[in-house]
Design an enzyme around this catalytic site. Structure first.
Site, PDB file in Angstrom:
ATOM      1  N   GLU A 121     -26.371  18.950-111.937  1.00 16.70           N
ATOM      2  CA  GLU A 121     -27.115  19.701-110.931  1.00 16.70           C
ATOM      3  C   GLU A 121     -26.408  21.022-110.661  1.00 16.70           C
ATOM      4  OE1 GLU A 121     -27.574  17.090-107.577  1.00 16.70           O
ATOM      5  OE2 GLU A 121     -29.040  15.829-108.596  1.00 16.70           O
ATOM      6  N   HIS A 242     -32.870  23.797 -99.026  1.00 15.81           N
ATOM      7  CA  HIS A 242     -33.104  23.335-100.390  1.00 15.81           C
ATOM      8  C   HIS A 242     -34.144  24.258-101.021  1.00 15.81           C
ATOM      9  CE1 HIS A 242     -33.958  20.863-103.850  1.00 15.81           C
ATOM     10  NE2 HIS A 242     -32.932  20.093-103.522  1.00 15.81           N
ATOM     11  N   ARG A 288     -27.196  26.306-104.450  1.00 16.09           N
ATOM     12  CA  ARG A 288     -28.455  26.312-103.714  1.00 16.09           C
ATOM     13  C   ARG A 288     -28.674  27.555-102.863  1.00 16.09           C
ATOM     14  NH1 ARG A 288     -28.678  19.966-101.722  1.00 16.09           N
ATOM     15  NH2 ARG A 288     -29.212  19.105-103.757  1.00 16.09           N
ATOM     16  N   HIS A 349     -32.513  21.775 -95.217  1.00 19.11           N
ATOM     17  CA  HIS A 349     -32.199  20.537 -95.925  1.00 19.11           C
ATOM     18  C   HIS A 349     -30.922  19.856 -95.453  1.00 19.11           C
ATOM     19  CE1 HIS A 349     -32.151  17.678 -99.203  1.00 19.11           C
ATOM     20  NE2 HIS A 349     -31.014  18.141 -99.671  1.00 19.11           N
ATOM     21  N   ARG A 384     -22.874  23.474 -99.403  1.00 18.66           N
ATOM     22  CA  ARG A 384     -22.654  22.150-100.006  1.00 18.66           C
ATOM     23  C   ARG A 384     -23.122  22.127-101.451  1.00 18.66           C
ATOM     24  NH1 ARG A 384     -25.602  17.649-101.124  1.00 18.66           N
ATOM     25  NH2 ARG A 384     -27.488  18.305-100.029  1.00 18.66           N
TER      26      ARG A 384
END
Length: 534
Positions: A121, A242, A288, A349, A384
């Site tokens: 990811e 997100h 992100r 998110h 994060r």
């Protein structure tokens, strides 16, 4: 007099953090788990992607640490990142022992040794994400709930709101937590719970925004309660959006996992052209914050309602095998992801800041712990990295359990908590006022304290939130509690903390991007708030 329950350990929250902690502690303690909704209503159940840990022989803990530090934009606590990465594999192996079935490779030539399928990811330099198809959170949650329900020293109270922590000053002049006031939504009565140790595992506060991927229960309750009890909070300005929530009027808060981009999905404009390589050399696999800002920029530049995520160049068999939940959901809405791109927008998110704790999960208040998204450990810094969230829940649940076991008083003595006084309140006949305030709060937080900020927007937001606080406090003092009132009270408090933290940061770093200070500062500082500051 209100009913009082007594226990050794009170855990407020029923996600991965709270359930894991309960299972670690229940060998030697009587545990009560408080769940605001049904036990599966929290964010864990809806987590799609997976959990990061080093299982590949070509990967390393050092690489996991490095990737996390880079994603955190200079604000991670390196010691905490190292500690988390080092303990990741053992915590995943504990989950596997509990019965979580992570996807495995088809492998007939490795002496029968299990080899897990690992995906990649954004922000990760290797494949290190263990997953259960695209419903990892559901697999984790249902497994842990089953274990908890079969344990005779764990009681689960469903549909109970925590109202406030109960604290007292002890002989050492420090504030000690001795339990909580709670609202039983089943009987609509306030009750008391005495506990020798209390743990906040309530998740984040993304419901403070108009658009969020989180379930309705993510209303910042633990952060607000801890703040009212005297705990410090840190880095509340770093709210992760997100990049890819499904944009459809009937989709609700349905998330399109980052693992899609890890397996080759491409972000496209409405005309089909690709745009991420123009923003970052890592393209769709950038962290992100970068991806969300790129999408937000393109939407505003083009005046478009959404962008698109396209994995239709992969085979239908691959898509249906790896993303069955997403395939079925989108197909039910008339979108065939094997043949066409999916419309997406960013949505709030994850709350990267939270209640300040140490490595054992302890807060500033004695006998009060916080673990999971409600807490600030230093793992995430200014952003994060994907699939480090459930990992943090597991690692710090174990750490907190070890500390609690060492310091749990070996006594049967319980304290009678002060009674809850509602002798001067009445039932509200103006629920519409709460609903109006609720919508106003979430809308101006989205507009003024969202993906891109300015000083003027933050000042406007602070003015609005101060007015709302006065209204809500007056309402809280005069009417009986309800779920919407309690959540609104907590969300307004968290909104104030977010705004104050954002106003203090005179730079753009990670998830905090302001047009007035677009550059990184040479000074790298946490944003810490205490009650003396406001």
């Amino acid at each position: 007099m209100n009913q009082q329950h007594n226990c050794d350990v009170l855990i407020i929250g029923s996600g991965a953090a709270g359930l894991s902690l309960a299972l670690h502690l229940a060998k030697n303690a009587d545990v009560v788990i408080l769940s605001k909704g049904r036990v599966n209503d929290g964010s864990t159940f809806y987590a799609q992607g997976g959990i990061a840990a080093v299982f590949d022989e070509n990967d390393s803990i050092e690489s996991h640490v490095s990737d996390t530090l880079i994603a955190g934009a200079g604000l991670c606590n390196e010691d905490i990142v190292q500690y988390t990465a080092e303990n990741a594999r053992s915590c995943l192996e504990w989950l596997i022992e509990q019965g979580v079935n992570f996807d495995q490779e088809d492998n007939d030539n490795d002496n029968g040794k299990v080899k897990y399928h690992l995906t990649r990811e954004g922000g990760h330099s290797h494949r290190r994400i263990l997953h259960a198809a695209d419903a990892t959170g559901q697999a984790v949650q249902t497994t842990l709930v089953d274990r908890v329900n079969n344990h005779n020293r764990i009681r689960v109270f469903e549909r109970y709101n925590a109202i406030d922590l109960v604290c007292q000053n002890s002989e050492d002049k420090n504030k000690h937590c001795i339990g909580a006031y709670v609202w039983n939504r089943n009987s609509e009565k306030v009750e008391r719970i005495f506990a020798k140790k209390t743990i906040l595992a309530t998740g984040g506060a993304s419901k403070v925004y108009q658009y969020t991927s989180n379930p309705d229960v993510a209303s910042g309750d633990g952060i607000a309660m801890a703040w009212r009890a005297g705990c410090r909070v840190a880095n509340m300005e770093f709210n992760q959006f997100h990049p890819t929530c499904l944009f459809h009027p009937e989709a609700g808060t349905f998330l399109l996992t980052e693992a899609l981009r890890g397996e080759g999905a491409i972000l496209r404009r409405p005309d089909g052209s690709r745009f991420m390589p123009s923003f970052d050399e890592r393209a769709e696999l950038a962290p992100r914050d970068i991806v969300a800002r790129a999408i937000d920029y393109e939407m505003k530049r083009l005046g478009a309602d959404c962008m698109y995520l396209d994995i239709s160049h992969k085979s239908p068999e691959f898509i249906m095998q790896h993303f069955p939940t997403i395939y079925e959901k989108t197909l039910s809405l008339g979108i065939d992801m094997t043949k066409q791109p999916m419309p997406i927008v960013p949505a709030a998110h994850y709350t990267c800041g939270g209640v300040m704790i140490n490595k054992q999960g302890k807060t500033d208040v004695e006998n009060l712990y916080a673990i999971g998204e409600v807490s600030y450990t230093g793992l995430h810094g200014a952003n994060r990295m994907a699939s480090n969230s459930l990992l943090e829940c597991l690692v710090f649940a174990k750490a907190a359990a070890e500390d609690i076991e060492k310091h749990l008083p070996n006594t049967e003595k319980y304290i009678e908590l002060p009674d809850w006084d509602e002798s001067r309140v009445t039932d509200s006949d103006e629920e519409v006022v709460i609903q109006h305030n609720w919508h106003e709060l979430r809308l101006f937080m989205w507009d003024y304290v969202g993906i891109v900020r300015t000083t003027k927007r933050l000042e406007r937001a602070l003015h609005r939130v101060e007015l709302l606080q006065q209204e809500i406090e007056d309402y809280y003092q005069n009417f009986r509690v309800s779920n919407n009132l309690l959540e609104l009270r907590n969300l307004v408090q968290v909104a104030e903390l977010i705004i104050h933290c954002a106003m203090q940061r005179k730079e753009s770093r990670g998830l905090h991007y302001t047009l007035d200070y677009p550059e990184l500062s040479d000074e790298i500082n946490m944003t810490i708030l205490s009650s003396e500051d406001l």
